[in-house]
Design a protein around this motif. Structure first.
Motif, mmCIF file in Angstrom:
data_model
loop_
_atom_site.group_PDB
_atom_site.id
_atom_site.type_symbol
_atom_site.label_atom_id
_atom_site.label_comp_id
_atom_site.label_asym_id
_atom_site.label_seq_id
_atom_site.Cartn_x
_atom_site.Cartn_y
_atom_site.Cartn_z
ATOM 1 N N VAL A 1 0.839 -1.195 0.000
ATOM 2 C CA VAL A 1 0.000 0.000 0.000
ATOM 3 C C VAL A 1 0.882 1.256 0.000
ATOM 4 O O VAL A 1 0.613 2.217 -0.731
ATOM 5 C CB VAL A 1 -0.963 -0.004 1.210
ATOM 6 N N THR A 2 1.946 1.235 0.796
ATOM 7 C CA THR A 2 2.852 2.385 0.868
ATOM 8 C C THR A 2 3.538 2.629 -0.462
ATOM 9 O O THR A 2 3.611 3.771 -0.937
ATOM 10 C CB THR A 2 3.896 2.163 1.970
ATOM 11 N N LEU A 3 4.037 1.576 -1.088
ATOM 12 C CA LEU A 3 4.700 1.727 -2.382
ATOM 13 C C LEU A 3 3.718 2.184 -3.460
ATOM 14 O O LEU A 3 4.084 2.953 -4.345
ATOM 15 C CB LEU A 3 5.380 0.428 -2.791
ATOM 16 N N TYR B 1 1.102 4.143 -2.917
ATOM 17 C CA TYR B 1 0.848 5.569 -2.690
ATOM 18 C C TYR B 1 2.041 6.408 -3.123
ATOM 19 O O TYR B 1 1.872 7.500 -3.688
ATOM 20 C CB TYR B 1 0.520 5.832 -1.222
ATOM 21 N N VAL B 2 3.250 5.924 -2.880
ATOM 22 C CA VAL B 2 4.454 6.645 -3.309
ATOM 23 C C VAL B 2 4.483 6.761 -4.826
ATOM 24 O O VAL B 2 4.796 7.818 -5.380
ATOM 25 C CB VAL B 2 5.725 5.954 -2.766
ATOM 26 N N SER B 3 4.152 5.682 -5.526
ATOM 27 C CA SER B 3 4.140 5.748 -6.987
ATOM 28 C C SER B 3 3.028 6.668 -7.492
ATOM 29 O O SER B 3 3.202 7.371 -8.493
ATOM 30 C CB SER B 3 4.002 4.351 -7.583
ATOM 31 N N LEU B 4 1.887 6.704 -6.804
ATOM 32 C CA LEU B 4 0.814 7.629 -7.176
ATOM 33 C C LEU B 4 1.256 9.076 -7.003
ATOM 34 O O LEU B 4 1.005 9.920 -7.875
ATOM 35 C CB LEU B 4 -0.436 7.369 -6.339
ATOM 36 N N CYS B 5 1.935 9.383 -5.892
ATOM 37 C CA CYS B 5 2.412 10.748 -5.653
ATOM 38 C C CYS B 5 3.484 11.143 -6.660
ATOM 39 O O CYS B 5 3.588 12.311 -7.025
ATOM 40 C CB CYS B 5 2.960 10.882 -4.234
ATOM 41 N N ALA B 6 4.296 10.181 -7.108
ATOM 42 C CA ALA B 6 5.330 10.494 -8.093
ATOM 43 C C ALA B 6 4.715 10.703 -9.476
ATOM 44 O O ALA B 6 5.138 11.592 -10.218
ATOM 45 C CB ALA B 6 6.361 9.372 -8.145
ATOM 46 N N ALA B 7 3.729 9.904 -9.828
ATOM 47 C CA ALA B 7 3.121 10.003 -11.159
ATOM 48 C C ALA B 7 2.146 11.178 -11.263
ATOM 49 O O ALA B 7 2.094 11.860 -12.288
ATOM 50 C CB ALA B 7 2.394 8.702 -11.495
ATOM 51 N N GLY C 1 1.501 13.143 0.530
ATOM 52 C CA GLY C 1 2.789 12.479 0.341
ATOM 53 C C GLY C 1 3.748 13.323 -0.477
ATOM 54 O O GLY C 1 4.950 13.374 -0.184
ATOM 55 N N ARG C 2 3.250 13.983 -1.493
ATOM 56 C CA ARG C 2 4.101 14.835 -2.314
ATOM 57 C C ARG C 2 4.550 16.065 -1.532
ATOM 58 O O ARG C 2 5.683 16.521 -1.664
ATOM 59 C CB ARG C 2 3.361 15.257 -3.589
ATOM 60 N N HIS C 3 3.666 16.592 -0.691
ATOM 61 C CA HIS C 3 4.029 17.731 0.147
ATOM 62 C C HIS C 3 5.138 17.342 1.120
ATOM 63 O O HIS C 3 6.101 18.101 1.306
ATOM 64 C CB HIS C 3 2.817 18.244 0.907
ATOM 65 N N LEU C 4 5.038 16.166 1.738
ATOM 66 C CA LEU C 4 6.078 15.699 2.652
ATOM 67 C C LEU C 4 7.392 15.487 1.919
ATOM 68 O O LEU C 4 8.469 15.802 2.440
ATOM 69 C CB LEU C 4 5.633 14.416 3.343
ATOM 70 N N TYR C 5 7.339 14.957 0.695
ATOM 71 C CA TYR C 5 8.554 14.790 -0.100
ATOM 72 C C TYR C 5 9.184 16.144 -0.423
ATOM 73 O O TYR C 5 10.407 16.300 -0.332
ATOM 74 C CB TYR C 5 8.250 14.035 -1.395
#
Length: 83
Positions: A14-16, A18-24, A67-71
């Motif tokens: 689930v984490t991976l 969400y990370v891929s969703l935030c990157a894309a 997630g993108r904001h935290l990145y």
């Protein structure tokens, strides 16, 4: 497989995801206006019409994902710390 191992594998997937969703797609639809950028109103005849601009998204209809904001915060902190 043990239940703890299965739960951790599920959490990792689930984490991976969400990370891929935030990157894309770093921006999602605004939750207040539903991605329209403005509120919808009805006139006296019951027809829908455009209302006021959304203040949360500043009439863009988009918001940055958490997630993108935290990145972005972590990347800015690293960049400023290594200068």
């Amino acid at each position: 497989m043990t239940p703890a191992l299965l739960a951790s594998a599920l959490l990792l997937s689930v984490t991976l995801g969400y990370v891929s969703l935030c990157a894309a797609s770093p921006f999602g639809d605004c939750r207040k206006c539903g991605g329209w950028g403005f509120a919808t109103k009805t006139d006296r005849k019951g027809r829908t019409k455009r209302g006021r601009d959304c203040r949360r998204c500043k009439a863009t209809g988009k918001r940055i994902r958490i997630g993108r904001h935290l990145y972005n915060v972590a990347a800015r902190l690293h960049r400023d710390g290594t200068r």
